[in-house]
Design an enzyme around this catalytic site. Structure first.
Site, short mmCIF file in Angstrom:
data_model
loop_
_atom_site.label_atom_id
_atom_site.label_comp_id
_atom_site.label_asym_id
_atom_site.label_seq_id
_atom_site.Cartn_x
_atom_site.Cartn_y
_atom_site.Cartn_z
N PHE A 246 49.65 51.87 36.35
CA PHE A 246 48.46 51.90 37.23
C PHE A 246 47.36 52.80 36.68
O PHE A 246 46.62 53.42 37.43
CB PHE A 246 48.87 52.31 38.65
N ASN A 657 48.54 31.95 35.07
CA ASN A 657 49.76 31.70 35.83
C ASN A 657 49.48 32.13 37.27
O ASN A 657 49.51 33.32 37.59
CB ASN A 657 50.93 32.50 35.24
N PRO A 658 49.16 31.17 38.14
CA PRO A 658 48.76 31.52 39.51
C PRO A 658 49.80 32.34 40.26
O PRO A 658 49.45 33.22 41.04
CB PRO A 658 48.55 30.16 40.19
N GLN A 664 49.73 39.87 41.32
CA GLN A 664 48.86 40.98 40.95
C GLN A 664 47.88 41.31 42.07
O GLN A 664 47.67 42.46 42.43
CB GLN A 664 48.06 40.61 39.69
N GLU A 731 43.05 44.64 38.66
CA GLU A 731 42.51 45.67 39.55
C GLU A 731 41.63 45.09 40.66
O GLU A 731 41.15 45.83 41.51
CB GLU A 731 41.69 46.68 38.73
#
Ligand code: MCN
Ligand code: MOS
Length: 764
Positions: A246, A657-658, A664, A731
């Site tokens: 992160f 890649n949905p 994410q 993000e």
């Protein structure tokens, strides 16, 4: 050398193609425990280092009495600034050349509580821990500034380079029929990845091997090479699996220098595991921020001016900027604008990057403020955003490459049922629960740093992809397998992906949500080049059925080369390779833009951040966009806030890649819920120590805190943004969540909370 090989176990052709919902190919290794994390290695003769940390926040170490520790069982070395071997200074991440002064990771002058001042190295971890408690430190203490709220902190220093201005913001504000002015604050937040930091360092002569989780292998290996004055290629940094970062695992840190130096001094491999408590002081999280936003608007809600003044805390020694104007300056289209920012030094570890540094607190300010304006003007919060929609980048004055934000408002509002919202605050309720609907938008820029990738077609018809880039959970292994499979024309399970080793081709930082776009670009180019060479072999082989055919008449599909014009059966890749006596076809390709070609030799060694392109470097302004719709339920008596449901609509361009992109986005949204309701680093004003330096007191969301999250992709392929049409994903999701929740809490209760987190004491 062992490099972990990862490939799909199963997957049908549709899932394996780009855009398919292939399961994470590193998943089975992680679930079964095969994935080897850095600290699980056991090189022969390994010993353990434990850090001794400053108990004061400001002052100096007068002396260290290590005698008792040195006599303790198993102790090999008590390292202090007096006996440590010297280390050179290194180039920093912005490529600033090093100073001539040595680099001292163990401090004599103290600027924060928890600073490393000594290290004990012993045969076992327990022995080192026990001996570390015996090290006596004598201090001379000075008054400390505990944080942004400390009256001694003051206003800080202005950062002129952060100033963004156009028009006459103050004049327009003074004449605006509607004016609102409020201060918004976000507290110190910490990265707390589940895998704490740490490393194992081993020297063999002047060659260094480091096992350590890393978001930027090139950057960290380069720092190690410079610190210890050895060539870059003498450093092998291995990081095949990472338990989250992160933003906190991109740069080499003090504890790394200490462990590597100890290994050099003792001639034995050294392991240093940062404890959970130390993850609050061995590196910084997101700095605390405050910002005042003034909006001027016409009676019908059209913005005429935005004036923003902000500040973030930084350490006494270094400037860390959390750019508070980043969203404010592009979300809407005011004719007059001013944003200025200060940094305020306090006695803390240097703050760092935490998912969407800048955009995150920036969106909290402007997206709460526009909501306040909506109530003031009596306009629906979605309508006021559409009314002030920026048709082009108002700051850079360039067209957006793509901005599907209007589509996001429409799709999100529809799926959420926004039309059922009663406009008045505190007007929706069910029994004892006050119900509130809130909305806020977010954005994240598309950054681009070049990288390279190697693709090999092997004699058995399988394919290898190699890059020194990393996968910390975001899905790199999987999308690279999909990219190569599609470009070459093999089933995805035939592709093996190697990542996370400094000896592999150059890759930039997996930070700034840029990595997927640029590394798929490099892999795609390399894979097409390998495929072209394969077809060349097939055409030139005298025994091949494709002898003398035109290259563009051949196709490769499912691992078989054929000529659709020709009725004859296809030939497998392995067969062509065997017939032509080739063991491998290899192609290395990069995404260096033409104007950086002359930096190629430099690039051979490592990637640098100075080659990063900003989102507005070309003819367009490149950004991802999102909108979050939230329903909260607030207990009318206790003020407890629950997020009941959320619908988010996001534009990240084309998704490779949905399934992974959605995951994410959801991960970011979950962190945003934590930020809105739970997360807050608390510093003891008396001694500058982080009080809640553990996961029992520093609260992050658990499953019970997270409702059903619906995410909708509204993006379209954007080839201005990247080779394959994707924009930033990692993000984006967190940006705008906290203001959407704050806005929903206001709608539920009529209480406006402008400082995060929104806890019950602020509502009752
Ligand atoms: N993706 C996609 N289509 C695109 C772009 C991305 O499907 N057009 C998906 C892919 O699965 C890709 C992932 O999204 O692997 C993230 O892509 P990208 O936005 O390029 O982000 P990076 O690969 O650069 O990853 C870094 C980013 C950042 S900066 C932080 S902070 C963050 C994040 O990713 N930290 C994470 N996601 C994280 N996820 C996990 N599990 N752990 C972290 O520490
Ligand atoms: Mo992400 S905070 O840019 O690693």
């Amino acid at each position: 050398m062992t490099i972990v090989e990862t490939r799909a176990k199963r997957g049908d052709a549709a899932d394996g193609a780009l855009g398919g919902r292939l399961l994470r190919i590193d998943g089975p290794a992680k679930i079964t425990g095969l994935a080897d994390y850095a600290l699980e290695h056991h090189p022969q003769g390994m010993v353990h280092a434990v850090l001794v940390e400053s108990a004061i926040a400001s002052g100096r170490v007068v002396s260290i009495d290590a005698s008792a520790a040195e006599r303790a069982p198993g102790v090999l070395l008590v390292m202090t600034p007096d006996n440590a071997l010297p280390i050179k200074s290194a180039t920093d991440w912005l490529n600033t050349p090093p100073s001539d002064a040595p680099y001292e990771p163990l401090a004599r002058s103290i600027t924060f509580a928890g600073q490393h001042i000594a290290a004990v190295i012993a045969e076992t971890f327990e022995q080192a821990t026990a001996a570390a408690a015996l090290v006596k430190v004598y201090y001379e203490e000075a008054p400390a500034i505990a944080g942004l709220d400390d009256p001694k902190a003051g206003d800080g220093m202005p950062l002129d380079r952060m100033t963004i201005e156009w028009g006459d913001a103050h004049g327009a504000l003074a004449n605006a029929p509607i004016r609102i002015k409020h201060e918004y604050r976000t507290p110190r937040e910490y990265n707390v990845p589940i895998e704490p930091h740490g490393l194992i360092a081993e020297w063999k002569g002047d060659r260094l091997t480091v096992w350590e989780p890393s978001q930027w292998i090139d950057g960290m290996a380069r720092t190690y090479a410079e610190w210890f004055d050895i060539p870059f290629e003498n450093v092998e940094l291995r990081s095949p699996y990472i338990g989250g970062g992160f933003g906190s695992k991109a740069l080499a840190l003090e504890h790394g220098a200490i462990a590597i130096n100890a290994a050099r001094m003792l001639g034995r491999p050294v392991k240093l595991a940062v404890t959970r408590a130390q993850t609050f002081t061995a590196y910084g999280g997101r700095p605390a921020t405050r910002q005042t936003i003034e909006l001027g608007a016409t009676r019908d809600g059209k913005l005429v001016s935005i004036v923003q003044t902000g500040a973030n805390e930084t350490s006494m020694k270094a400037v860390q900027v959390e750019p508070l104007g980043s969203v404010t300056s592009i979300m809407y289209a005011p004719p007059n604008f001013s944003s200025r920012q200060n940094v305020v030094p306090v006695n803390t570890v240097k703050p760092g990057a935490l998912r969407a540094p800048g955009e995150n607190p920036s969106a909290f300010g402007i997206e709460c403020a526009i909501d306040e304006l909506a109530y003031e003007a009596g306009i629906d919060p979605v309508q006021i955003r559409l009314l002030n929609y920026a048709e082009e980048d108002p700051h850079a004055r360039k067209p957006w490459s793509t901005r599907r934000l209007r589509e996001a408002y429409a799709a999100g509002a529809e799926a959420f049922g926004w039309s059922k919202r009663q406009p008045k605050p505190r007007s929706m309720r069910e029994g004892n629960q006050l119900i509130g609907y809130g909305v806020a938008a977010g954005t994240y820029p598309v950054r681009r740093t070049p990288g390279e990738a190697l693709v090999r077609i092997l004699g058995d018809g399988s394919v290898e992809v190699a890059s020194s880039g990393i996968d910390m959970g975001q899905g790199t292994y999987t999308i690279l397998a999909q990219t190569a499979a599609e470009a070459i024309g093999v089933p995805v399970e035939k592709v093996r992906v190697k990542l996370g080793d400094s000896s592999l081709p150059r890759a930039p930082v997996a930070g700034g949500s840029q990595f997927a776009n640029l590394i798929t670009g490099a892999v795609h180019k390399a894979a097409l080049a390998a495929r072209d060479e394969l077809i060349g072999l097939a055409i030139n082989d005298p025994n091949s059925p494709f002898r003398d055919l035109q290259a563009n008449t051949l196709i490769v599909e499912n691992g078989v080369i054929s000529s659709p014009r020709d009725t004859g059966a296809g030939v497998g890749i392995a067969e062509i390779m065997q017939r032509t006596g080739r063991e491998r076809i290899e192609a290395l390709r990069d995404t260096l833009p033409e104007n950086l070609r002359n930096e190629k030799d430099h690039f051979r060694n490592f990637t640098t951040i100075t080659t990063m392109l900003s989102p507005t470097d070309g003819d367009y302004s490149l950004h991802s966009w999102c909108v979050h719709f939230v329903e909260v339920r607030v207990d009318a008596d206790f003020g407890t806030v629950r997020v009941a449901r959320m619908v988010s609509a996001l534009d990240s361009g084309r998704l490779y890649n949905p399934k992974l992109a959605e995951s994410q986005w959801k991960g970011g949204i979950i962190m945003g819920i934590g930020q809105a309701l739970l997360e807050e680093g608390i510093v003891d004003a008396r001694n500058g120590r982080v009080i809640n330096n553990n996961l029992g007191d520093y609260l992050v969301p658990t499953n019970a805190d997270i409702p059903d999250l619906k995410v909708i992709s509204v993006g379209v392929p954007d080839t201005h943004a990247s080779v394959l049409g994707g924009k930033a994903v990692g993000e984006l999701g967190i940006v705008g969540v906290a203001p959407a929740i704050a806005n929903a809490v206001y709608h539920a209760t009529g209480v406006r909370v402008r400082d995060l987190p929104i806890t019950m004491d602020k509502l009752t």
